[in-house]
Design a protein around this motif. Structure first.
Motif, PDB file in Angstrom:
ATOM      1  N   LEU A 112      21.041 -15.049 -21.517  1.00  0.00           N
ATOM      2  CA  LEU A 112      21.203 -15.373 -22.936  1.00  0.00           C
ATOM      3  C   LEU A 112      22.653 -15.160 -23.370  1.00  0.00           C
ATOM      4  N   SER A 113      23.239 -14.039 -22.988  1.00  0.00           N
ATOM      5  CA  SER A 113      24.644 -13.771 -23.315  1.00  0.00           C
ATOM      6  C   SER A 113      25.556 -14.800 -22.663  1.00  0.00           C
ATOM      7  N   ALA A 114      25.249 -15.146 -21.408  1.00  0.00           N
ATOM      8  CA  ALA A 114      26.073 -16.107 -20.672  1.00  0.00           C
ATOM      9  C   ALA A 114      26.035 -17.480 -21.327  1.00  0.00           C
ATOM     10  N   ILE A 115      24.869 -17.876 -21.829  1.00  0.00           N
ATOM     11  CA  ILE A 115      24.729 -19.191 -22.471  1.00  0.00           C
ATOM     12  C   ILE A 115      25.557 -19.253 -23.752  1.00  0.00           C
ATOM     13  N   PHE A 116      25.499 -18.197 -24.561  1.00  0.00           N
ATOM     14  CA  PHE A 116      26.303 -18.190 -25.782  1.00  0.00           C
ATOM     15  C   PHE A 116      27.794 -18.207 -25.469  1.00  0.00           C
ATOM     16  N   LYS A 117      28.178 -17.509 -24.430  1.00  0.00           N
ATOM     17  CA  LYS A 117      29.597 -17.501 -24.031  1.00  0.00           C
ATOM     18  C   LYS A 117      30.010 -18.868 -23.508  1.00  0.00           C
ATOM     19  N   LYS A 118      29.144 -19.494 -22.727  1.00  0.00           N
ATOM     20  CA  LYS A 118      29.426 -20.809 -22.134  1.00  0.00           C
ATOM     21  C   LYS A 118      29.638 -21.865 -23.219  1.00  0.00           C
ATOM     22  N   HIS A 119      28.847 -21.790 -24.314  1.00  0.00           N
ATOM     23  CA  HIS A 119      28.924 -22.795 -25.378  1.00  0.00           C
ATOM     24  C   HIS A 119      29.573 -22.208 -26.635  1.00  0.00           C
ATOM     25  N   GLU A 120      30.549 -21.354 -26.430  1.00  0.00           N
ATOM     26  CA  GLU A 120      31.137 -20.563 -27.508  1.00  0.00           C
ATOM     27  C   GLU A 120      31.565 -21.411 -28.719  1.00  0.00           C
ATOM     28  N   LEU A 121      32.314 -22.482 -28.500  1.00  0.00           N
ATOM     29  CA  LEU A 121      32.761 -23.334 -29.597  1.00  0.00           C
ATOM     30  C   LEU A 121      32.260 -24.764 -29.428  1.00  0.00           C
ATOM     31  N   SER A 122      31.141 -24.908 -28.772  1.00  0.00           N
ATOM     32  CA  SER A 122      30.566 -26.230 -28.548  1.00  0.00           C
ATOM     33  C   SER A 122      29.898 -26.743 -29.827  1.00  0.00           C
ATOM     34  N   LYS A 123      30.365 -27.882 -30.331  1.00  0.00           N
ATOM     35  CA  LYS A 123      29.801 -28.450 -31.556  1.00  0.00           C
ATOM     36  C   LYS A 123      28.385 -28.974 -31.333  1.00  0.00           C
ATOM     37  N   GLU A 124      28.080 -29.278 -30.088  1.00  0.00           N
ATOM     38  CA  GLU A 124      26.799 -29.921 -29.793  1.00  0.00           C
ATOM     39  C   GLU A 124      25.719 -28.938 -29.345  1.00  0.00           C
ATOM     40  N   PHE A 125      26.052 -27.653 -29.299  1.00  0.00           N
ATOM     41  CA  PHE A 125      25.109 -26.665 -28.780  1.00  0.00           C
ATOM     42  C   PHE A 125      23.787 -26.708 -29.534  1.00  0.00           C
ATOM     43  N   PHE A 126      23.852 -26.741 -30.874  1.00  0.00           N
ATOM     44  CA  PHE A 126      22.651 -26.790 -31.699  1.00  0.00           C
ATOM     45  C   PHE A 126      22.360 -28.181 -32.257  1.00  0.00           C
ATOM     46  N   GLN A 127      23.354 -29.063 -32.201  1.00  0.00           N
ATOM     47  CA  GLN A 127      23.221 -30.355 -32.865  1.00  0.00           C
ATOM     48  C   GLN A 127      22.021 -31.154 -32.370  1.00  0.00           C
ATOM     49  N   TYR A 128      21.749 -31.062 -31.066  1.00  0.00           N
ATOM     50  CA  TYR A 128      20.656 -31.841 -30.493  1.00  0.00           C
ATOM     51  C   TYR A 128      19.478 -30.965 -30.049  1.00  0.00           C
ATOM     52  N   ALA A 129      19.515 -29.696 -30.401  1.00  0.00           N
ATOM     53  CA  ALA A 129      18.410 -28.805 -30.040  1.00  0.00           C
ATOM     54  C   ALA A 129      17.215 -29.048 -30.972  1.00  0.00           C
ATOM     55  N   ASP A 130      16.050 -28.698 -30.505  1.00  0.00           N
ATOM     56  CA  ASP A 130      14.826 -28.850 -31.293  1.00  0.00           C
ATOM     57  C   ASP A 130      14.580 -27.545 -32.047  1.00  0.00           C
ATOM     58  N   ASP A 131      14.794 -27.561 -33.368  1.00  0.00           N
ATOM     59  CA  ASP A 131      14.677 -26.328 -34.155  1.00  0.00           C
ATOM     60  C   ASP A 131      13.254 -25.771 -34.133  1.00  0.00           C
ATOM     61  N   LYS A 132      12.246 -26.651 -34.050  1.00  0.00           N
ATOM     62  CA  LYS A 132      10.856 -26.188 -34.029  1.00  0.00           C
ATOM     63  C   LYS A 132      10.548 -25.434 -32.736  1.00  0.00           C
ATOM     64  N   LEU A 133      11.022 -25.991 -31.613  1.00  0.00           N
ATOM     65  CA  LEU A 133      10.789 -25.328 -30.328  1.00  0.00           C
ATOM     66  C   LEU A 133      11.517 -23.996 -30.262  1.00  0.00           C
ATOM     67  N   LEU A 134      12.752 -23.958 -30.778  1.00  0.00           N
ATOM     68  CA  LEU A 134      13.503 -22.710 -30.778  1.00  0.00           C
ATOM     69  C   LEU A 134      12.807 -21.665 -31.646  1.00  0.00           C
ATOM     70  N   PHE A 135      12.315 -22.071 -32.805  1.00  0.00           N
ATOM     71  CA  PHE A 135      11.616 -21.140 -33.687  1.00  0.00           C
ATOM     72  C   PHE A 135      10.373 -20.576 -33.005  1.00  0.00           C
ATOM     73  N   GLU A 136       9.594 -21.439 -32.346  1.00  0.00           N
ATOM     74  CA  GLU A 136       8.388 -20.987 -31.644  1.00  0.00           C
ATOM     75  C   GLU A 136       8.738 -19.997 -30.533  1.00  0.00           C
ATOM     76  N   ALA A 137       9.860 -20.250 -29.851  1.00  0.00           N
ATOM     77  CA  ALA A 137      10.296 -19.332 -28.790  1.00  0.00           C
ATOM     78  C   ALA A 137      10.680 -17.980 -29.374  1.00  0.00           C
ATOM     79  N   LEU A 138      11.354 -17.980 -30.528  1.00  0.00           N
ATOM     80  CA  LEU A 138      11.779 -16.731 -31.165  1.00  0.00           C
ATOM     81  C   LEU A 138      10.581 -15.875 -31.578  1.00  0.00           C
ATOM     82  N   LEU A 139       9.494 -16.524 -31.952  1.00  0.00           N
ATOM     83  CA  LEU A 139       8.301 -15.772 -32.360  1.00  0.00           C
ATOM     84  C   LEU A 139       7.635 -15.063 -31.179  1.00  0.00           C
ATOM     85  N   LYS A 140       7.909 -15.530 -29.969  1.00  0.00           N
ATOM     86  CA  LYS A 140       7.216 -14.998 -28.790  1.00  0.00           C
ATOM     87  C   LYS A 140       8.027 -13.947 -28.023  1.00  0.00           C
ATOM     88  N   ILE A 141       9.331 -13.866 -28.282  1.00  0.00           N
ATOM     89  CA  ILE A 141      10.166 -12.965 -27.481  1.00  0.00           C
ATOM     90  C   ILE A 141      10.026 -11.522 -27.953  1.00  0.00           C
TER      91      ILE A 141
END
Length: 610
Positions: free
Chosen positions: A504-533
């Motif tokens: 998780l830390s490595a991914i944030f570092k890898k996409h540190e200033l990436s404009k597209e990191f969240f632009q094409y992500a699925d907010d619903k899937l991410l939210f569901e994942a956050l509820l389970k961790i």
């Protein structure tokens, strides 16, 4: 002084009866004094039937504390019922633990050992190593006085480890040193004899251990050349090689030598403070150094500045070159993945494998050879037969999707020209069909390059038909790019689902200033994942998310994130409103994330480009 000489002096010392002096082993921080004691001198002592005790003086601020520390070190040996003193000590030992038990380990050390002294102990077959003299907070005169009492009156064999230049020398230091220290031995690490002991750490990793053993001479020469005697730095370097090694198993020996050297100079420079962790993505021109660097680049820089080299402020790369590469530049090659790993701790194995592959001589495929031979202005110099063969071959390879998607613009440009000048019999429709079929296959390679696309779009086309193909290539480029961005978003979600905190830390570092990191992500899937961790990972995610937006002008770079984060915040707010019975601290962590999202969104809006 060589380690062999020190071993001989030490052997004479412990076999001499009733000595009244100590030995000082004097060497710089990290040079391996402690290691030498534990793995060499201690063995010599044990072979001569001495019991060994190690005491670090680091941080000790009272003589009483030192006395108690030494007594505790002696406790394991008092079970031997040799004499009355030992029996009394054994009885006391039991009383100590009774006290400890009754006070639930809350009694001070001075209370527990009150009235007990090490003066009654028989030290005839003991040797004590006092380490870190320069880090002791007791005045050195007092420490040496304490040790002198044992050495002079108890004939205790004693060795003191220190870096004398760092010792704060008070009144009378030289006099008491002369009284207590019989031998002042300058310790210099013997790399050749020490490396095999350091390699032993990796014996469970048989393949890597064998690799190190086979490269002993190379590694030894590098460390000696750079006067590297700091065991902490050497251990860090070997750990770096152990991480890289899996990608080296089938590498050409000459590239292995490059990597061994490059890893060494970057590890040494990093551990010495020349390369801070924050520079993990800034190569500081180290990537342009080659065997012609000094003669060409430095000379040009000096000439442009109009100053003599001695008066000019040198760039970091020049200093680095002079420090490490004047003799080894022919073996030097810059590996970005290794550089970033040493500075950041994250190793991109795929990137490293790609870098290594590119070191091998290029094998030019037949389709590329045909493309290069035909599609340039020298096609006019080809024989009729060669021209006919090459046009046939290039069209076949193009239709099979063998070319890079951007190459199809050049194919269209030349073949439309050939048609207009009646050099080939194919029609424009046939060429269009070949190009479209080929692009449909070529895009499956998922190979894109934004710089090449930008260069293509920069220039206007004389033939509008070429512009049509260029537009098609652009659409394919962004189609693949979108898939890549979606994959990055899925990578984050998959990491959360797998509960992989390091990744998780490595991914944030890898996409540190990436404009597209969240632009094409699925907010619903991410939210569901956050509820389970788990709570810990939810906390880490919130911290990493907030750290992404700390810059005072972050809105200029990542304002596009605001839309995605707003959607995520709506889902989170709705969930918290509709679920009143969420357990604590889970509810607290989710509320903290909600608050953090609001702060981030406001910050992005306030710092965006106007």
């Amino acid at each position: 002084m060589t380690t062999n000489h020190i071993e001989e002096i030490f052997s004479d010392y412990i076999t001499t009866d009733k000595t009244q002096f100590a030995i000082l082993l004097n060497g710089s921080w990290g040079c391996g004094k402690t290691y030498f004691w534990k793995y060499t001198l201690e063995n010599i002592a044990k072979q001569n039937d001495y019991k060994t005790i190690y005491v670090s003086l680091n941080g000790i601020n009272k003589i009483e504390t030192l006395d108690h520390q030494l007594f505790i070190k002696l406790l394991p040996f008092i079970s031997n019922q040799e004499n009355k003193i030992i029996r009394n000590a054994t009885a006391f030992f039991g009383n100590v633990f009774n006290k400890l038990s009754s006070h639930y380990l809350k009694s001070s050390l001075s209370e527990v050992f009150k009235g007990v002294s090490i003066d009654t102990f028989n030290f005839s077959k003991y040797i004590i190593c006092f380490d870190d003299l320069e880090r002791c907070q007791i005045p050195v005169k007092e420490v040496l006085g304490f040790i002198n009492n044992l050495v002079e009156h108890k004939n205790l064999k004693t060795i003191i480890l220190a870096h004398e230049p760092e010792i704060i020398k008070g009144d009378g230091y030289e006099r008491i040193k002369e009284k207590i220290i019989g031998r002042d031995l300058k310790f210099e690490l013997d790399i050749a004899s020490t490396l095999p002991n350091l390699f032993a750490k990796y014996q469970d990793n048989t393949a890597f251990y064998d690799f190190l053993s086979g490269q002993t001479a190379v590694i030894t020469d590098i460390l000696i050349e750079y006067k590297q005697d700091n065991l902490r730095i050497i251990s860090f370097y070997l750990d770096t090689l152990s991480k890289i090694y899996p990608g080296l198993k089938n590498a050409d020996p000459k590239y292995i030598q490059e990597i061994i050297l490059f890893s060494a100079v970057i590890a040494i420079e990093y551990k010495k403070g020349g390369l801070p962790s924050s520079d993990y993505s800034d190569f500081k021109d180290l990537d342009i150094i080659d065997e012609h660097y000094y003669s060409i680049h430095i000379a040009n820089t000096s000439r442009k500045s109009g100053k003599e080299d001695s008066d000019r402020v040198k760039k970091y790369a020049e200093v680095f070159y002079e420090r490490y590469l004047e003799k080894n530049v022919k073996t030097y090659f810059f590996y970005p993945s290794i550089y970033s790993y040493v500075l950041s701790g994250y190793f991109d194995k795929t990137q490293f494998e790609d870098e290594l592959k590119r070191r091998y001589p290029e094998i030019i495929p037949k389709e590329t050879q045909a493309f290069r031979a035909l599609l340039n202005y020298k096609f006019r110099e080809l024989s009729d037969e060669d021209f006919k063969t090459l046009t046939k071959n290039v069209l076949q390879y193009a239709e099979e999707g063998k070319y890079f998607i951007y190459d199809y613009v050049q194919i269209a440009n030349f073949f439309y020209y050939f048609i207009n000048n009646k050099l080939i019999s194919e029609s424009k429709e046939e060429i269009d069909d070949v190009i479209k079929k080929g692009l449909d296959l070529a895009k499956k390679q998922k190979a894109i390059n934004s710089k090449i696309l930008d260069n293509l779009l920069h220039f206007a086309d004389e033939n509008p038909d070429v512009t049509v193909i260029k537009k098609l290539v652009k659409e394919i480029h962004y189609e693949i790019k979108k898939e890549e961005y979606v994959a990055n978003g899925n990578e984050l979600i998959e990491c959360l689902v797998n509960k992989d905190e390091l990744e998780l830390s490595a991914i944030f570092k890898k996409h540190e200033l990436s404009k597209e990191f969240f632009q094409y992500a699925d907010d619903k899937l991410l939210f569901e994942a956050l509820l389970k961790i788990p709570n810990k990972q939810l906390f880490n995610f919130t911290e990493l998310l907030q750290s992404r937006y700390t810059s005072s002008n972050i809105g200029e770079f990542l304002f596009e994130d605001a839309e995605f984060l707003s959607k995520l915040n709506v889902s989170l707010s709705t969930y918290l409103d509709e679920n009143e019975n969420i357990e604590q601290p889970r509810k607290y962590l989710l509320s903290s994330l909600e608050t953090g999202l609001i702060v981030i969104i406001d910050h992005l809006n306030n710092t965006r480009k106007k």
